[in-house]
Enzyme design. Sequence first.
Site, short mmCIF file in Angstrom:
data_model
loop_
_atom_site.label_atom_id
_atom_site.label_comp_id
_atom_site.label_asym_id
_atom_site.label_seq_id
_atom_site.Cartn_x
_atom_site.Cartn_y
_atom_site.Cartn_z
N ARG A 155 0.80 -1.23 0.00
CA ARG A 155 0.00 0.00 0.00
C ARG A 155 0.83 1.27 0.00
O ARG A 155 0.57 2.20 -0.76
CB ARG A 155 -0.90 0.07 1.24
CG ARG A 155 -2.28 -0.45 1.05
CD ARG A 155 -2.76 -1.02 2.36
NE ARG A 155 -1.87 -2.10 2.74
CZ ARG A 155 -2.01 -3.36 2.32
NH1 ARG A 155 -3.01 -3.69 1.58
NH2 ARG A 155 -1.15 -4.30 2.66
N THR A 156 1.82 1.33 0.87
CA THR A 156 2.51 2.61 1.02
C THR A 156 3.21 2.98 -0.29
O THR A 156 3.05 4.08 -0.81
CB THR A 156 3.49 2.58 2.21
OG1 THR A 156 2.76 2.17 3.35
CG2 THR A 156 4.10 3.94 2.46
N LYS A 210 25.38 -3.62 -2.40
CA LYS A 210 26.84 -3.53 -2.60
C LYS A 210 27.51 -2.81 -1.45
O LYS A 210 28.72 -2.59 -1.46
CB LYS A 210 27.14 -2.76 -3.89
CG LYS A 210 26.57 -3.36 -5.14
CD LYS A 210 26.97 -2.47 -6.32
CE LYS A 210 26.33 -2.93 -7.60
NZ LYS A 210 26.54 -1.95 -8.69
N ARG A 233 11.38 3.98 2.88
CA ARG A 233 11.08 3.02 3.95
C ARG A 233 12.35 2.23 4.24
O ARG A 233 13.04 1.81 3.31
CB ARG A 233 9.97 2.06 3.52
CG ARG A 233 9.82 0.91 4.48
CD ARG A 233 8.58 0.10 4.24
NE ARG A 233 7.39 0.84 4.62
CZ ARG A 233 6.17 0.32 4.63
NH1 ARG A 233 5.99 -0.94 4.29
NH2 ARG A 233 5.13 1.05 4.98
N HIS A 269 5.55 6.00 11.35
CA HIS A 269 4.99 5.83 10.00
C HIS A 269 4.01 6.98 9.76
O HIS A 269 2.79 6.79 9.75
CB HIS A 269 4.30 4.47 9.91
CG HIS A 269 3.92 4.03 8.53
ND1 HIS A 269 3.92 4.88 7.43
CD2 HIS A 269 3.52 2.82 8.06
CE1 HIS A 269 3.53 4.18 6.37
NE2 HIS A 269 3.29 2.94 6.73
C1 NCD Z 1 2.07 -0.96 8.12
C2 NCD Z 1 3.57 -0.78 8.21
O1 NCD Z 1 4.29 -1.00 7.23
O2 NCD Z 1 4.00 -0.41 9.30
N1 NCD Z 1 1.64 -1.19 6.81
C3 NCD Z 1 1.32 -0.11 6.02
O3 NCD Z 1 2.16 0.68 5.67
N2 NCD Z 1 0.03 0.08 5.71
C4 NCD Z 1 1.52 -1.95 9.07
C5 NCD Z 1 2.06 -3.36 9.04
O4 NCD Z 1 2.94 -3.69 8.25
O5 NCD Z 1 1.56 -4.16 9.83
#
Ligand code: NCD
Length: 305
Positions: free
Chosen positions: A51-52, A80, A101, A129
């Site tokens: 999703r993100t 690397k 991320r 997040h």
């Molecule tokens: C979350 C995350 O990555 O922290 N997912 C997301 O971005 N919607 C929650 C999760 O991974 O459980």
Amino acid sequence: MKHLMSPLDFSVEELDRILDLANDIENHPEKYAHACAGKKLATLFYEPSTRTRLSFEAAMLNLGGSVLGFSSADSSSAAKGESVSDTIRVISCYADICAMRHPKEGAPMVAASKSSIPVINAGDGGHQHPTQTLTDLLTIRTLKGRLNDLTIGLCGDLKFGRTVHSLIHALVRYPNVRFILISPDELRVPSYIKENVLDKNHVPYQEVERLEDALPDLDLLYMTRVQKERFFNEEDYVRMKDFYILDKKKLELAPADMLVLHPLPRVNEISVEVDEDPRAVYFKQAQFGVYVRMALILTLLGIEI
Ligand code: NCD
């Protein structure tokens, strides 16, 4: 130039403006279709995501911009041995804004310190997040009509769940919010958050283990996945993973207007039969994630329509 590392990087007024913009984008998408023409978003994902990453990319494409990036550390020069600092210096030459991320807490902050483009924290380890929090705030404000006067149940892995940490930081700034923290003993909210965020802001909270005990009092239930990848050993994960399963029968204990949110991905913590219940809004929440990321990109790039 502004980065987004934590929800507190925006004031409540700035957040309100982003949420207003996201609502306008939802209602009038055509107004924004070319707003980012010629601009590029880089997605630098050193950890799995559906999703993100894809909602960031959809957001930039909806704005008429383009996207580039990588979706795992293995497919980048990190494999690397390149540092995050070096990578971001180079990406700054290729893109106008980036979302990162990383499994290590603080990695996007290191990137921001070396970057000449806005950096968005798209999840750093078990820390924060903030764009999931923007998504959650937009979902709550739009569907519940307010961000104040709420009793919020946070349930599941409150220790490693970065979405929970960011959401607590954001919500304590609204009047008359209280939390019921529902977790097994080993997965409670870390004490640094209880002391520095909840206690410091005089926000009432209770810690309970049984979901059934909390349900009747809630305006919102925020379910979370047990964060397998943050456990030191498999045994502990296996013991914890099915601690909570929200099903139809448990949901009978909840108020008729309580909303069920989940950042997703879901494993077993919400049974699929709950999806049909009008209170289950987690798939709508994923849609709101696109509008709010569009609003965020416009805000950080300083583009006004
Ligand atoms: C979350 C995350 O990555 O922290 N997912 C997301 O971005 N919607 C929650 C999760 O991974 O459980």
